[in-house]
Design a protein around this motif. Structure first.
Motif, PDB file in Angstrom:
ATOM      1  N   UNK A 155       9.737  10.247 -10.889  1.00 43.91           N
ATOM      2  CA  UNK A 155      10.711   9.779  -9.897  1.00 43.91           C
ATOM      3  C   UNK A 155      10.819   8.252  -9.897  1.00 43.91           C
ATOM      4  N   UNK A 156       9.705   7.605  -9.993  1.00 43.76           N
ATOM      5  CA  UNK A 156       9.729   6.143 -10.060  1.00 43.76           C
ATOM      6  C   UNK A 156       8.393   5.653 -10.578  1.00 43.76           C
ATOM      7  N   UNK A 157       8.369   4.376 -10.861  1.00 41.37           N
ATOM      8  CA  UNK A 157       7.151   3.665 -11.231  1.00 41.37           C
ATOM      9  C   UNK A 157       6.508   4.090 -12.555  1.00 41.37           C
ATOM     10  N   UNK A 170      19.304  12.349 -11.388  1.00 45.74           N
ATOM     11  CA  UNK A 170      17.938  12.347 -10.847  1.00 45.74           C
ATOM     12  C   UNK A 170      17.978  11.966  -9.376  1.00 45.74           C
ATOM     13  N   UNK A 171      17.157  12.609  -8.553  1.00 52.92           N
ATOM     14  CA  UNK A 171      17.089  12.131  -7.169  1.00 52.92           C
ATOM     15  C   UNK A 171      15.674  11.695  -6.814  1.00 52.92           C
ATOM     16  N   UNK A 172      15.644  10.665  -5.995  1.00 53.94           N
ATOM     17  CA  UNK A 172      14.381  10.143  -5.482  1.00 53.94           C
ATOM     18  C   UNK A 172      14.666   9.717  -4.039  1.00 53.94           C
ATOM     19  N   UNK A 173      14.462  10.647  -3.108  1.00 52.16           N
ATOM     20  CA  UNK A 173      14.769  10.418  -1.683  1.00 52.16           C
ATOM     21  C   UNK A 173      16.233  10.004  -1.491  1.00 52.16           C
ATOM     22  N   UNK A 174      16.458   8.729  -1.137  1.00 53.48           N
ATOM     23  CA  UNK A 174      17.849   8.326  -0.871  1.00 53.48           C
ATOM     24  C   UNK A 174      18.484   7.588  -2.053  1.00 53.48           C
ATOM     25  N   UNK A 175      17.830   7.692  -3.218  1.00 49.13           N
ATOM     26  CA  UNK A 175      18.418   7.074  -4.420  1.00 49.13           C
ATOM     27  C   UNK A 175      18.801   8.199  -5.384  1.00 49.13           C
TER      28      UNK A 175
END
Ligand SMILES: Cc1cc2nc3c(=O)[nH]c(=O)nc-3n(C[C@H](O)[C@H](O)[C@H](O)COP(=O)(O)OP(=O)(O)OC[C@H]3O[C@@H](n4cnc5c(N)ncnc54)[C@H](O)[C@@H]3O)c2cc1C
Length: 358
Positions: free
Chosen positions: A144-146, A250-255
Motif C-alpha cells: 500500500x505504501x512505503x 490501487x487504494x490506500x485509505x483516502x488515496x
C-alpha cells in the motif's frame, strides 16, 4: 603498512546496487563494499518520499510483486502486503478474480510494453520461469505504501559505507582498466584488486560507458486524494484493468492511485487524462462523483527500457564491460528478462559472481 581490503565500489543505491551489497556481505564478508548514490536517499525507482501536497509518505512509483518472483517474495510480509486483487474489463464492465484470461494484461505490466510488441524470448521466459501457472505463483502482492521501509531499508545496512549526493561523472582509465572514479565531490583511486559495479539505470550507465542508450517506455501514476476512505468492488485492495485507461487501480485509505504503463509521449494533456480516468473509476466503483478530487500526476518518462524484439537484441550479453574491473547490473542488463525488481536482483547476483570470478 596495513593492506587496504579489496573494495567493491557500487555505483547506485537502488534495489540493484543494494542487492549487490547484500550478496557480497553474505557470501564474501571480507570484501569491503562502498555504495555511491547521486540522490540524497537510497531506493532509486522504488523509493518512498514525503509528499508535501498530500502530507503523506508516497511511493515514487506504485509496485506489485508476482508470487512467482522468487527473489522478491522474500520481502513480502502477509500483514504488510495486500493480495486481494480483482480483474476488471472496462469495456464490458465485468469483474473476475481469475488471472489466466488477463494474461496479456500481466505481460504488458511486467514488460511495460504493449503485449503484441514484447520480444518472444521475454514472453517465453516469463511463462517458463517467472510466471508458471501454479496457484501460489499466480498471487500478486501490492505494498500500500512505503516501499523504502519494506524493501530498501532492509538492504541498506549490508553496505559498509554509503555516500549520498555523490554522482559518478567519469571513469578514468589507465592501460585499459578503470583507474580512478571521478565524482562530483571526490575522486577515488582504485586499488589493484578493487572492482566497480555500475548498478544504474540504462541512460546513466550509457553516459559513463559512452554507449548508445536503449529506447525507453514511460509509466504514468496518478494519485487522487478524497475526503473519505475509498472502496473498490468486493473489498479488493487493487484491481487490474483491461481495455481501459488505467492498467492498475490501487487504494490506500483516502488515496486512490492508478498506473498506466507502456506510454510514449502521446499524452499531451495529463490533467485531462486524470479527469477522464476518474470517470472510468466511477464505473468501476459503481458511483457517480459530482467532481474530480484533487490529484497529482507523476509521469515517469523513462520508467524502463522498451522490451520489444529490437531493444531486447541490443541489451548486453553479460555483466562485463570494456574495462576488466568494471561490471554492470540493473533490470535492463539481463537480455530476455522483463525489466522489474526480480530481474534487478538477478542482475545483481550475476554482476557480483562475474566480478568475483574475473
Ligand atoms: C513507475 C514505475 C513502476 C514500476 N512498477 C514495477 C512493479 O510493479 N513491479 C516491479 O517488479 N518493478 C516495477 N518497476 C521497475 C522497478 O522499479 C525497477 O526494476 C527497479 O527499481 C530497478 O532498480 P535499479 O536499482 O536497477 O535501478 P534504479 O532504481 O533506477 O537505481 C539506480 C540508482 O542509481 C542512481 N544513479 C544514477 N546515476 C548515478 C551516478 N552517475 N552516480 C551515482 N548514482 C547514480 C540513481 O539515483 C538511482 O538511485 C517500476 C518502475 C517504475 C519507474
Amino acid at each position: 603498512m596495513e593492506k587496504r581490503p579489496t573494495t567493491y565500489h557500487i555505483i547506485g543505491a537502488g534495489l540493484t546496487g543494494l542487492s549487490c551489497a547484500r550478496i557480497l556481505k553474505q557470501k564474501y564478508p571480507w570484501i569491503h563494499t562502498v555504495v555511491y548514490e547521486a540522490a540524497d536517499a537510497s531506493g532509486g525507482r522504488c523509493r518512498s518520499y514525503r509528499d508535501d501536497d498530500f502530507s503523506q509518505v508516497l511511493d515514487y512509483a506504485t509496485h506489485v510483486i508476482l508470487g512467482a518472483n522468487k527473489e522478491m517474495r522474500r520481502f513480502v510480509r502477509p500483514d504488510e502486503w495486500e493480495k486481494n486483487c480483482l480483474f476488471w474489463n472496462a469495456k464490458d464492465e465485468s469483474l473476475s478474480s481469475k488471472l489466466l484470461p488477463f494474461k496479456s494484461h500481466i505481460l504488458k505490466s511486467c514488460c511495460n510494453t504493449k503485449a503484441e510488441q514484447i520480444a518472444p524470448e521475454i514472453i517465453k521466459n516469463i511463462i517458463k520461469q517467472t510466471f508458471p501457472w501454479l496457484p501460489y505463483k499466480r498471487k500478486i502482492y501490492f505494498s500500500k505504501h512505503n516501499l523504502s521501509q519494506r524493501i530498501i531499508n532492509l538492504l541498506t545496512p549490508f553496505a559498509d559505507e554509503i555516500f549520498y549526493n555523490t554522482k559518478l561523472l567519469k571513469i578514468e582509465t589507465q592501460f585499459g582498466r578503470a583507474a580512478q572514479l571521478d565524482f562530483n565531490n571526490r575522486q577515488v583511486e582504485l586499488g589493484a584488486d578493487d572492482k566497480v559495479i555500475l548498478a544504474l539505470d540504462n541512460r546513466n550507465c550509457a553516459k559513463l560507458l559512452k554507449t548508445d542508450p536503449l529506447s525507453h517506455n514511460g509509466i504514468i501514476n496518478i494519485f487522487y486524494r478524497t475526503s473519505q476512505k475509498i472502496f473498490l468492488p468486493k473489498g479488493a485492495s487493487f484491481v487490474a484493468v483491461v481495455d481501459g485507461i488505467a492498467d492498475w487501480v490501487f487504494v490506500n485509505d483516502n488515496i486512490l492511485g492508478i498506473t498506466i504503463s507502456a506510454v510514449g509521449d502521446d499524452y499531451v494533456n495529463l490533467q485531462d487524462l486524470a479527469r477522464e480516468a476518474w470517470q472510468e473509476l466511477d464505473k468501476l466503483r459503481g458511483v457517480n462523483s459530482a467532481f474530480v478530487p484533487p490529484f497529482k500526476v507523476l509521469h515517469h518518462k523513462h520508467a524502463t527500457i522498451a522490451q520489444d524484439a529490437l531493444t531486447n537484441s541490443q541489451r548486453p550479453e553479460s555483466a562485463k564491460t570494456q574495462y576488466p574491473n568494471v561490471f554492470i547490473a540493473g533490470d535492463w542488463t539481463m537480455k530476455d528478462h522483463p525489466c522489474c525488481m526480480e530481474t534487478a536482483v538477478l542482475s545483481a547476483k550475476r554482476a557480483v559472481f562475474t566480478a568475483i570470478k574475473s
